[in-house]
Scaffold this active site. Structure first.
Site, PDB file in Angstrom:
ATOM      1  N   GLU A 179       7.127 -21.477   9.170  1.00 33.09           N
ATOM      2  CA  GLU A 179       7.341 -20.518  10.253  1.00 33.09           C
ATOM      3  C   GLU A 179       8.295 -21.058  11.318  1.00 33.09           C
ATOM      4  O   GLU A 179       8.848 -20.298  12.114  1.00 33.09           O
ATOM      5  CB  GLU A 179       6.023 -20.118  10.895  1.00 33.09           C
ATOM      6  CG  GLU A 179       5.340 -21.180  11.713  1.00 33.09           C
ATOM      7  CD  GLU A 179       4.090 -20.632  12.400  1.00 33.09           C
ATOM      8  OE1 GLU A 179       3.975 -20.883  13.606  1.00 33.09           O
ATOM      9  OE2 GLU A 179       3.262 -19.985  11.740  1.00 33.09           O
TER      10      GLU A 179
ATOM     11  N   GLU B 171       0.820  -1.215   0.000  1.00 33.05           N
ATOM     12  CA  GLU B 171       0.000   0.000   0.000  1.00 33.05           C
ATOM     13  C   GLU B 171       0.854   1.266   0.000  1.00 33.05           C
ATOM     14  O   GLU B 171       0.435   2.310  -0.508  1.00 33.05           O
ATOM     15  CB  GLU B 171      -0.938   0.004   1.211  1.00 33.05           C
ATOM     16  CG  GLU B 171      -2.034  -1.038   1.163  1.00 33.05           C
ATOM     17  CD  GLU B 171      -3.062  -0.768   0.059  1.00 33.05           C
ATOM     18  OE1 GLU B 171      -3.130   0.372  -0.429  1.00 33.05           O
ATOM     19  OE2 GLU B 171      -3.779  -1.710  -0.314  1.00 33.05           O
TER      20      GLU B 171
END
EC number: 4.2.1.126
Length: 301
Positions: free
Chosen positions: A114, A83
């Site tokens: 992870e 963004e």
């Protein structure tokens, strides 16, 4: 640190009956817990301010703003970086997010990534990390092996490291120049850190990245002036921004934008100083691209 002992994994005593109440009460319970998020972030304002100040120096010197994390935390980092680019006219190379497992992990849960410390370091090596860069490691638990290892590697390379976690004294925080740790408490749904923890992380990332952009001169007054007018929609937006910033007409803004070859900060400065293109460019260069400072310099001339 035992996973079961993490605050983000504890049961919330205020929501133990949430599956038995009606919908009105259910959303009230969730909303009441959400209200804790803003207060938890507020307590971290000194750390957020420090992170912005340090990161701005690195960013203005050519450092990249790099987000890294796994799962929900990784997705939030990718979102913030993605963004920033159109909002402030940044190049893709200036800011980007890295998520454990790569682009596929944005849409699917990939088992085991992870937990890989090796992968966390490897992913930062791939982007040729340098001491000029800023690395924001995001993990609600502050204990995700991938992110902890990545921030540890970034620290060893001399990069500016920022940790965003929702627990205190985490392994992630130990690898950070600045640790931002909003303590939101146990989730409404036990362990669902996409809820309060995710909201807190989003608020922190928004504040840090927006603060860097403001301090880097990409905001004039409260307007995002680095918008790049590449189509009709963004051209109209650019003209509105120029008109609002200079309190002039849209027609005057359009003319200034044409003179400035679609450079919004330059167009604003042309109107504010009533000078030539060469003079406006010189003022912008002298002020390091900060329009407010350029206007002040013009008044002293």
């Amino acid at each position: 640190m035992n996973f079961e002992d993490l605050l983000t994994e504890q049961r919330n005593r205020h929501s133990t009956h949430i599956d038995q109440v009606d919908t009105d009460d259910m959303v009230e319970i969730i909303n009441r817990e959400d209200q804790r998020v803003g207060r938890s972030v507020q307590k971290q304002l000194p750390q957020i301010s420090e992170a912005i100040s340090l990161a701005t120096k690195q960013f203005d010197a050519g450092g990249r703003l790099i987000y890294i994390g796994a799962g929900t935390s990784g997705r939030l980092g990718v979102l913030d970086a993605t963004e920033l680019r159109p909002t402030y006219g940044l190049e893709k190379s200036q800011t980007f997010g890295i998520i454990a497992g790569g682009p596929e992990a944005m849409f699917d849960t990939l088992e085991g990534v992870e937990d890989s410390a090796e992968l966390g370091e490897k992913d930062l090596k791939k982007v040729n990390l340098s001491q000029k860069d800023i690395v924001i490691g995001i993990a609600a638990s502050g204990a995700t092996a991938y992110t902890v290892a990545a921030l540890d590697y970034a620290k060893r390379q001399g990069a500016l490291t920022i940790a965003v976690a929702c627990v205190t004294d985490s392994p992630l925080a130990k690898n950070a120049t600045v640790a931002i740790c909003p303590i939101v408490g146990p989730e409404v749904i036990t362990g669902a850190t996409l809820m309060k923890a995710g909201t807190a992380q989003k608020m922190v990332l928004n504040m840090v990245s927006s603060g860097i952009m403001i301090r880097s001169g990409k905001v004039y007054q409260n307007l995002m002036i680095n918008v790049v007018p590449t189509n009709e929609k963004t051209k109209r937006r650019a003209k509105r921004i120029i008109a609002a910033a200079t309190q002039t007409s849209t027609l005057a803004a359009e003319r200034a934008l044409e003179r400035a070859d679609n450079n919004v900060p330059l167009a604003i400065l042309l109107i504010e100083t009533k000078g030539t293109i060469a003079e406006a460019k010189a003022l912008l260069k002298q002020s390091g691209g900060h329009v407010s400072d350029a206007v002040k310099l013009s008044l002293k001339a």
